[in-house]
Design an enzyme around this catalytic site. Structure first.
Site, PDB file in Angstrom:
ATOM      1  N   HIS A   1      18.392  22.535  19.661  1.00  0.00           N
ATOM      2  CA  HIS A   1      18.841  21.156  19.487  1.00  0.00           C
ATOM      3  C   HIS A   1      19.139  20.451  20.801  1.00  0.00           C
ATOM      4  CE1 HIS A   1      20.249  22.519  15.244  1.00  0.00           C
ATOM      5  NE2 HIS A   1      18.971  22.223  15.267  1.00  0.00           N
TER       6      HIS A   1
ATOM      7  N   CYS B   1      18.956   2.806  31.412  1.00  0.00           N
ATOM      8  CA  CYS B   1      18.165   3.678  32.275  1.00  0.00           C
ATOM      9  C   CYS B   1      17.961   3.002  33.628  1.00  0.00           C
ATOM     10  CB  CYS B   1      16.815   3.962  31.606  1.00  0.00           C
ATOM     11  SG  CYS B   1      15.625   4.846  32.644  1.00  0.00           S
TER      12      CYS B   1
ATOM     13  N   SER C   1      26.006  28.995   9.611  1.00  0.00           N
ATOM     14  CA  SER C   1      25.963  28.944   8.156  1.00  0.00           C
ATOM     15  C   SER C   1      24.535  28.774   7.658  1.00  0.00           C
ATOM     16  CB  SER C   1      26.816  27.775   7.645  1.00  0.00           C
ATOM     17  OG  SER C   1      26.266  26.542   8.096  1.00  0.00           O
TER      18      SER C   1
END
Length: 287
Positions: free
Chosen positions: A124, A183, A225
């Site tokens: 992730h 940015c 989980s």
């Protein structure tokens, strides 16, 4: 084949499998709770009181981005200060002793690497990086932190409860005073280089994980989980191929029906015991 014993506390059968080597670790938020970073879905999980930012909300709404960055600006400092715990150190030790084929983590805190683990696949992403949604440029979170501090010198809010995605709870009137910076390359929208809820894990990363799973003798799930499909699919893939799945987690998991063996213990305690058993069985490491 080991028998599945829900709630087992004997780490011995896990040690027997890990001793054979070529094990892939799949870790989740539960391994970082002992470092002060909360879980989403445990007994005190933040999903009970906190709704994480979704990719759709972040990209569609300037107000949502301001809310995210105001909260994350405070929360990231807590995560950046977090130190690896016994569980992270045990995983790094297992890798150093040659027991692991690879490490896949669902966490975005970088604590496996801080403990000394190498070549960790961050499923992730990592909160330490920032990416521009316009030009794709990546940069260090520390650089953005300095820019946000400079742009928000009068912002004096303090973090109370930290969430696993690195943000905190803040009142809306405080959020509205926060200034977001663009940015520096193209002026585009900056986003932490992590996979938000509703966003897909990059396909190349998923395929790399599948290759690891297919080349493993066993999969060891630590502190997850497995509620989210991004990690659960690898457990299901391993089980379908007949590869043993071992789970060490406090509480039931979505992967239990696919598990060969499950241990219900705190991760630091369980993994320290695991490394000690392996050391006793094999003697000093020559890695």
């Amino acid at each position: 084949m080991l028998a599945l014993e829900p709630g087992a506390t004997d780490i011995g059968p896990v040690a027997q499998t890990v001793a054979a080597g070529r094990v892939v670790v799949l870790s989740g938020a539960g391994i970082s709770t002992e470092s002060g970073i909360p879980d989403y879905r445990g007994e005190t999980g933040s999903l009970r009181t906190h709704t994480p930012m979704t990719y759709g909300d972040f990209t569609a709404s300037e107000a949502a981005r301001r809310r995210y960055w105001a909260r994350s600006h405070l929360g990231w400092r807590t995560i950046a200060r977090a130190a690896p715990n016994d569980g992270h150190r045990a995983v790094a030790a297992l890798q150093a002793r040659g027991h692991l084929r690879g490490i896949i983590t669902q966490n975005v805190d970088g604590l496996h690497q801080a403990a000394g683990a190498r070549d960790v696949i961050e499923l992730h992403g990592n909160l330490d990086r920032v990416i521009c949604l316009g030009c794709g440029t990546t940069s260090a979170r520390e650089v953005l932190d300095r820019r946000l501090r400079a742009a928000n010198q009068a912002f004096t809010a303090e973090a109370t409860r930290i969430n696993p995605d690195g943000d905190v709870e803040l009142p809306e009137d405080v959020v509205r005073t926060f200034t977001v910076v663009p940015c520096t390359v193209c002026g585009g929208v900056l986003k932490p280089d992590v996979v938000f809820f509703g966003e897909n894990v990059p396909r190349s990363r998923v395929e790399r994980c599948y290759r690891l799973i297919e080349d493993a003798n066993a999969v060891l799930v630590l502190g997850s989980s497995l509620t989210v499909m991004s990690g659960f699919r690898f457990v299901r893939h391993a089980a379908k191929a007949g590869t043993p799945v071992l789970i060490v987690n406090q509480g039931l998991t979505r992967g239990d029906p696919y598990a060969t063996y499950r241990v219900d213990l705190p991760l630091g305690r369980a993994l320290t015991a695991l490394t000690e058993l392996l050391e006793e069985a094999s003697g000093p490491s020559h890695a």
